[in-house]
Structures are given as structure tokens and as C-alpha cells.
Design an enzyme around this catalytic site. Structure first.
Site, mmCIF file in Angstrom:
data_model
loop_
_atom_site.group_PDB
_atom_site.id
_atom_site.type_symbol
_atom_site.label_atom_id
_atom_site.label_comp_id
_atom_site.label_asym_id
_atom_site.label_seq_id
_atom_site.Cartn_x
_atom_site.Cartn_y
_atom_site.Cartn_z
ATOM 1 C CD GLU A 87 -4.263 14.986 -36.165
ATOM 2 O OE1 GLU A 87 -4.529 14.614 -37.311
ATOM 3 O OE2 GLU A 87 -4.757 16.022 -35.655
ATOM 4 C CG HIS A 101 -11.321 25.591 -9.105
ATOM 5 N ND1 HIS A 101 -11.895 26.168 -8.005
ATOM 6 C CD2 HIS A 101 -10.850 26.611 -9.862
ATOM 7 C CE1 HIS A 101 -11.804 27.490 -8.098
ATOM 8 N NE2 HIS A 101 -11.169 27.786 -9.219
ATOM 9 C CE LYS A 156 -11.096 9.274 -41.883
ATOM 10 N NZ LYS A 156 -10.220 10.230 -42.568
#
Lengths: 353, 353
Positions: free
Chosen positions: A238, A254, A348
Site C-alpha cells: 500500500e 514443507h 471501488k
């Protein structure tokens, strides 16, 4: 020409809304967040079976840190939900903390509505917006926090109330001493890394320099420090508009450890950061050490950073604040104004149509 | 010279231990895993408050998928723990499923010991090893699953028992129909993507070709499909030895979306994969669509893949199987034997010293 991180002229030009000042004043913000939460007329509930924290982005990360910190102590499960919907088990014995800085986060408003339908106990944390309106109409308590911050720059207002509320509800022990030490450690971390400390003595400026033009990959030990690595990533995203990755040890041992091979011509531009803590399980310490030789042959570099402070809360925030500073200095190196978030604004706008 | 993905000679040379055959026989493995779990003398417990699944890597991902699938229905919290320690709330009313393919995973053995100390109810899933020994000595039931697989190639043995057990314990509804449809969908997905289907008609081979020499970034909708994206990543890591990233929408819309800017010269070699599902929340569908224009300008490409099948279980596994195939074909393109895991062997050896 490379950016001079000690130049005030540069800072004013690249960072006109002064994102850095929020990091430099984070100790004071934590103070303020704590006081607001202590003074808040908080309801007490009996027979709560689980705590759910609903939020997104900068509000959710406060929940992650709280969850990771409190799970050593809390005798009930705490879950952070970043979604429109809630898990099926949420019911009238669930305590749902709805956290949205703006009060208008659509996912969080949706989970608020669902919590209401399930007759959950609800408390909200917000600056206002629709969430405050809904709480007033529906009769749920909400803590009003100060407006005017970028949500990511308001972590003290999303995290401190959660911490204080958990203590006031009796889910965790008294935090007075831990908070006092945390604030001291934050202040010290600010002193070492603030703008007025020149790059030659400033760990965050030096680290930003190393991360420039690389993909940062942040590894922390599984547990309390995992959300700290996530915070580093989101702040890189950001503030500096840089792609980054966070993950945990031992799980990465793993699977992801095998991925550090292809494509070699890209991976040599990745920079790995270890977030280390003195209280990691001894095998986690050993794993970080052993991994290094595998990583070194593939990556741009491996930088090890250790938490400072005594208690866990202080140690967590020593690294959070260092990461916040680093992300802003990294923005400066990219000549990137840290405050605007054009891609989110674009999203948005398109979603509202 | 680029690898011919339809050449049996190539397959035999690059994949001498035949990892691909495990993917091609995954429907049969799920069958077998189901039968083992149905026939197992499973204890019933009263008054369970939460389910904890302990495991790492290939064993943990089965827990993640179960958790994501069951959380729509289960009236109690389910948590997957990938760590040496357990959250504080685990007690005698917790049901702890300890899953370790080898039975010798040190983190999982450590959490087993802790669960025992807390007087939790314990059931294990393993091929043997120390975990089976401990269960025998301590009197806890364990399901013995077939040995001889790479843990990541044994997902049918880690997931199906969890699913069947959850149903037999009454935490979720009957799964008979869902499992039947899932197996049909897996068989169909295998037919489309198996080795004998030539690249010109084979989605997994085509996708692997597109992902070659890139960093794959896999985005799924928050909720049930998130562990599917994680499975894609781990299979890329372990089979193709490729670094990859997985993450979820909407959360990435709040931070990571901003990171797709710097460093531009690296990001242009990242390939984004959308894992889509017809039952995503409508706003999640919209978000995926809107994001695309932001991503397209930065990345190597965006590939959209939709689940097939009717029920959720079938849809989840349609994408898991496609990802498994893709990861093995990607290994072939890198001329990388998918079976050996040298970095993990190196780690284990150093840790044992």
C-alpha cells in the site's frame, strides 16, 4: 539518480500528505487508542463461546495481531473473518467485533448483518459511516475512533481497543505492564528509524535501500509473528506499491522451500527477510538457520531482523513499526507518494456502478 | 528445444517414479480413502466444543479443505494448526485430529503430545511411524492409511477420512451423494487432462505451457476455494520446484492489488490465475472482473479457470485435480523430476544433527 533518504526537500516532494508522520507518531496513537477503549462503556456478556473479529485490510490486521497474541492465553477460540459471510457456528453465544475504519466496508457491513441475524453479541469499532448508523439503529454499542487517517495508518485505533476489550471481558490477563513496555519499545524504535536519523544509522532506511528493485519475501515463525509478516507485506503493497509475499516457518519448510529454484532468472531478484524472535520454538530457530544456505544460492539476499523489547507485545510492535518505516522509505526510493491508493479507488468506483 | 508434453519417452525420462500416475489415479485413491474411513471403528464423543486438525504440508492441506468445506454446516469451530504448540483453548472438550502421513513429522508429534497433556480427545491418521506407536502406547485410535506415496500425492487419504469422520461424528450432514458426484467429476477431470489427451485438447498441458518461465499467482474467492489456491501453490512448489503465490479475493483488493506496480520489470513475468466458481458471492465475481484491467497492464497474463461439477465438493476437486496435473506438466517443461524433494531432505538431515 538515487533518492537521498535524508533530504527533507525530497520527503516533502514525494510525500506531500506526510504518511511518514503517522509512523513517527504511532506511540501517541497507541496511547490514544488505549484511552478511548479504557473509557468506553463496554457491555459485559456471560457465556460467550467464541470471539469473531470481522474486518478487511488495515482493520483485519489488528484482529490478526490480537488473535495471535491472545491465543496463548484465551480460553476460547478467536477467528478473524475477511468475508461477506460468517461461519455457520456463529450464534447467540458468539461475540462478534465488527471493525471497519471508514464504517463503509461492504464486506464488513455484510458480515455485520449476518451476525445480527444470528443474534450474536455485537460491538463495533469505526469512525462512523454506515456501520455507526446501523449500530445506532439496532442498539449495538460502538467505539468511535478518530477520523482522517488512512486505515493502514490507524493500526493503533484498530488494535489497542481489541486488546483492551479482551482484557476487560476477562479473556486475557491484565495488560497494563505489557502495554507500558510496548509503548516504550515503540518510542525507541521510532527514535532509531525516524526521518531525522540519518541513513548511516537508520536500520529502516538501510533496509529499504536493500529491498529496492526486488520482490520482498517476509518469513516469520508460525504463531504470534505471522501477522507481523503480513503487516510488512501489506505496508509494502500500500505504501510503496510493491508486490511482496509473507509466509511462515515451519510450514514453508514443507512446500515453498522447494519453489526457490524456478524460474531462477526471476528469483535472483527476490529479497528474503527473516523476522526473528528470541522466543521462537528452538526448532524454528534451527529451521531458519538451515534454510539460509538453500535460499542464499537463489535469491538477491537474506536479511535477518530480530525483535527488540522484553514482553511479547513489545517485541511484536518493535517489528511492526520497523516494517512501517521501511515501507515508507521504500516508497520514497520508488518516488511513489505513499498515501494515494489509485487501484483501490478504481476498484471501488467500478464496484459502485 | 521445448519439451513435447505428449511424448511418452519424455515422460519416462523426466518422471521415472511416475508422479503423474498418482494424479491419474486420484479417483481410485479417494474411493479407497473413503472406504477405509467408513470401515474404521470410530469412537463417538459427547460434548465436543471444537475440532482441531494438526498437520503440516500435504497433511495440513486436507484439513484446510475440510475446514473450508465444513464451515458452511458445522455448528462448531474447526481450526487447522501447523505448529509445535496448540492454542490455549484446547482442552478435554476439544477433538484433535492428528494427521501425519509419515507419522514422523516433528511439529505434528509435538502437538500430539500437547493435546495429550490437555486431555483432548485424539484420533490420528497416519501410515505408521512414531505417531502410530504413540497412539498404541497411549490408547488413542488411529486410522492406518496406505504407505508408499509422497504425502502430497496422498490427498485422498488425508482428506476423505476427515470428511467421513466429520459426517460420522454428526458435525456435517450425510455426504454420500456429494462424494459420489465428486468422484464422477474427478474422473471427468482426469479424462480431460491425463497424459493420453494431447496438448491440443488438454487444458492442464496448455496451462502449464503458459505458466512456464513465470511466477504463478493464484487468486481464489475467500472461503471454500482458498485452500484450493493454496494446493495449486504447494503443488507448483513441490512438483515443478517453482515459486508461486496464492491469495484471496476480496482481501487482496484491500492491499495486494496496489502492489502490482513495482518492480515493473519483475512483475511482467508473473502470471495470474483466477480460480472461479459459480457460487462466489456476486460482489466477488464483480471484483475479479474489475481487477483484471488493473492486473493486465502489469503482468505476463491472466488466465481464468472455472470449477466444474454441481455440488461444492465436486467443484472444489475439479480445480484441485486440474492444478495437480498442471503442476506435473510444469515440472516436465522445466525438465524437473517431480518426485524428489532435495531441499526438504537437506533440511531434515540438518535438523536431525
Amino acid at each position: 539518480m538515487s533518492v537521498n533518504l535524508d533530504s527533507m526537500e525530497m520527503r516533502k516532494m514525494i510525500d506531500p500528505e506526510d504518511m511518514l508522520s503517522y509512523v513517527e507518531q504511532f506511540d501517541e496513537q497507541c496511547n490514544q487508542g488505549e484511552r478511548l477503549a479504557v473509557d468506553f462503556p463496554l457491555p459485559r456478556y456471560d457465556d460467550i463461546k467464541h470471539v469473531i473479529i470481522c474486518g478487511m485490510g488495515g482493520s483485519a490486521i489488528g484482529g490478526d495481531i490480537l488473535r495471535a497474541y491472545a491465543s496463548r492465553e484465551a480460553a476460547l477460540p478467536i477467528e478473524v473473518v475477511r468475508n461477506y459471510i460468517l461461519p455457520r457456528y456463529v450464534d447467540s453465544k458468539s461475540l462478534v467485533v465488527v471493525s471497519s475504519y471508514s464504517g463503509n466496508t461492504e464486506e464488513t457491513l455484510s458480515s455485520y448483518e449476518e451476525a445480527k441475524k444470528r443474534s450474536a453479541k455485537i460491538v463495533a469499532i469505526t469512525t462512523g459511516g454506515k456501520l455507526a448508523q446501523c449500530c445506532e439503529e439496532d442498539g449495538f454499542p460502538y467505539l468511535r475512533i478518530p477520523a482522517g487517517y488512512a486505515p493502514r495508518a490507524a493500526l493503533g485505533f484498530s488494535f489497542m481497543p481489541l486488546l483492551v476489550f479482551m482484557q476487560r471481558w476477562g479473556f486475557i490477563d491484565g495488560q497494563k505492564q505489557a502495554i507500558a513496555e510496548m509503548k516504550r519499545t515503540i518510542t525507541e524504535t521510532i527514535q532509531s528509524n525516524r526521518f531525522s536519523t540519518p541513513e548511516s544509522e537508520n536500520p529502516a532506511k538501510q533496509l529499504a535501500r536493500r529491498l529496492f528493485d526486488t520482490i520482498p519475501v517476509i518469513y516469520a515463525g508460525e504463531g504470534a509473528f505471522q501477522p507481523v509478516a503480513a503487516r510488512w507485506r501489506t505496508q509494502c503493497n500500500e505504501n510503496a506499491k510493491v508486490f511482496a509475499r509473507d509466509f511462515s516457518v515451519p510450514e514453508m519448510n514443507h512446500n515453498e522451500i522447494l519453489g526457490w529454484k524456478n524460474p531462477a532468472s526471476i528469483l535472483c531478484r527476490f529479497h528474503v527477510i527473516y523476522l526473528l524472535d528470541k522466543e521462537y520454538h528452538e526448532q524454528i530457530h534451527k529451521r531458519f538457520a538451515v534454510m539460509e544456505s538453500i535460499l542464499q544460492s537463489s535469491v538477491h539476499g537474506v536479511t535477518k531482523i530480530s525483535s527488540t523489547g522484553n514482553g511479547l507485545l513489545a517485541r511484536l510492535f518493535s517489528l511492526i513499526v520497523l516494517g512501517d518505516f521501511t515501507s515508507v522509505y521504500l516508497a520514497y526510493l520508488y518516488r511513489q507518494d505513499p498515501t494515494p491508493i489509485p487501484a483501490i479507488d478504481q476498484l471501488k468506483k467500478a464496484l459502485a456502478q
